[in-house]
Design a protein around this motif. Structure first.
Motif, short mmCIF file in Angstrom:
data_model
loop_
_atom_site.label_atom_id
_atom_site.label_comp_id
_atom_site.label_asym_id
_atom_site.label_seq_id
_atom_site.Cartn_x
_atom_site.Cartn_y
_atom_site.Cartn_z
N SER A 47 0.90 -1.09 0.05
CA SER A 47 -0.02 -0.01 -0.17
C SER A 47 0.92 1.24 0.04
CB SER A 47 -0.96 0.03 1.21
OG SER A 47 -1.54 1.18 1.52
N THR A 50 -3.28 4.42 1.41
CA THR A 50 -3.98 4.00 2.59
C THR A 50 -2.96 3.93 3.73
OG1 THR A 50 -5.30 2.56 1.23
CG2 THR A 50 -5.68 2.27 3.54
N ARG A 99 -4.73 -4.56 6.96
CA ARG A 99 -4.95 -4.72 5.42
C ARG A 99 -4.57 -6.19 5.32
NH1 ARG A 99 -3.44 -1.48 -0.06
NH2 ARG A 99 -5.40 -0.49 0.61
N PRO A 255 -9.06 4.95 -7.68
CA PRO A 255 -8.70 4.65 -6.28
C PRO A 255 -7.37 4.50 -6.16
CG PRO A 255 -9.61 2.67 -6.96
CD PRO A 255 -9.97 3.90 -7.98
N1 CP Z 1 -6.57 2.90 -2.94
C1 CP Z 1 -5.75 2.29 -2.08
O1 CP Z 1 -5.89 1.37 -1.51
O2 CP Z 1 -4.42 2.40 -2.51
P1 CP Z 1 -3.04 1.63 -1.87
O3 CP Z 1 -3.14 0.38 -2.08
O4 CP Z 1 -1.94 2.40 -2.27
O5 CP Z 1 -3.38 1.81 -0.42
#
Ligand code: CP
Length: 297
Positions: A47, A50, A99, A255
């Motif tokens: 990530s 997030t 996550r 996103p």
């Molecule tokens: N949108 C989103 O979850 O991006 P990341 O994986 O960079 O956190």
């Protein structure tokens, strides 16, 4: 204690209050301080947005953010995630973001340890990404406040997208006017929460107020679900030409992370309609509002 587990558990009033609070933080730059509280990010998938925005949000609210890295943790010696969480709670950490690819894991952790810590869902398999849906709604409402009058299009790999799942639930709770999910049949969702599904891009984009483009998630594709990139591009990529079918003031969203030249062209991603970086920025304010809400409950 309070948690953010998914959108389904929230009502419209709560969602709108949190968005209002995030906008207040953004425009006033006045924040409460929760000195002495600590948050840890347990990220088992990669990530940028997030993870960093949760960290920055917590720091702005005066929390200490404890660095944790699965690869360097005692999980590599066989410790379970449950023992890891218990250990961190014993040190006094109260806020956990998680996550993980295992769907529903955060629900089990909240059930087991929810009296001792707050859990924030930062990406739950292909099931849910509620903070993303909230920051997406914040971004849309800042430009187009009458959600019930909007035609919103989600374009791309819907089937494997936790973003699309949470966004559908949010559109249902806030009663968005029209939600159209467009993707090749092989990537259409098996379960639908709200809206309709089509593979007709032209019909979907026609007069759209918002187009949210999703990443082709190669890492999540199952057997027989892979598509040739050029074939996908030809029929489904968000190009400047395709976007002309939408309204003149259409918002282009993504996103992230983006695969430029696959699901979206750079001139669209960086173009006049794009609010993609605004989504990123709103993510910090929205996550501040979420952390505050949980700590005050
Ligand atoms: N949108 C989103 O979850 O991006 P990341 O994986 O960079 O956190």
């Amino acid at each position: 204690m309070a948690h953010l587990l998914d959108i389904e558990r929230l009502n419209a009033d709560t969602i709108l209050q949190w968005i209002e609070r995030a906008l207040y933080f953004k425009h006033s730059r006045q924040f409460p301080k929760f000195n002495g509280k600590a948050m840890v990010n347990l990220f088992y998938e990669n990530s940028t947005r997030t993870r960093v925005s949760f960290e920055w949000a917590a720091k702005r609210l005066g929390l200490d953010v404890i660095h944790w890295d699965s690869a360097a943790s005692s999980e590599q010696k066989g410790e379970t995630l449950e023992d890891t969480v218990q250990t961190l709670i014993a040190m006094g950490i109260e806020v956990f973001t998680l996550r993980h690819k295992e769907e529903g894991l955060i629900l089990r952790l909240a059930e087991q340890f929810g009296q001792q810590a707050h859990f924030l869902n930062a990406g739950d398999g292909q099931r849910a990404h509620p903070s993303q849906a909230l920051l997406d709604a914040m971004t849309i409402l800042a430009h187009k406040p009458k959600l019930s009058e909007l035609k919103i299009v989600v374009l791309g790999d819907i089937r494997h997208s936790r973003v699309a799942n949470s966004f559908q639930c949010l559109c249902q709770t806030l009663q968005a006017g029209e939600l159209v999910m467009v993707s090749p049949p092989i990537w259409q969702p098996k379960t639908l929460h709200y809206g309709r599904v089509t593979d007709d891009v032209d019909d979907a984009l026609s007069d759209a107020d918002v187009v949210m483009c999703l990443r082709v998630q190669n890492e999540r594709l199952g057997t027989g679900e892979a598509l040739d990139v050029q074939a996908y591009r030809k029929d489904f990529a968000l190009t400047a030409l395709r976007l002309k079918q939408a309204k003149k003031d259409v918002l282009v969203m993504h996103p992230g992370p983006m695969n430029r030249g696959v699901e979206i062209d750079s001139d669209v991603a960086d173009g006049e309609h794009s609010v993609i970086l605004e989504q990123v920025n709103n993510g910090v304010w929205m996550r501040m509002a979420l952390i505050e809400a949980l700590l005050q409950t």
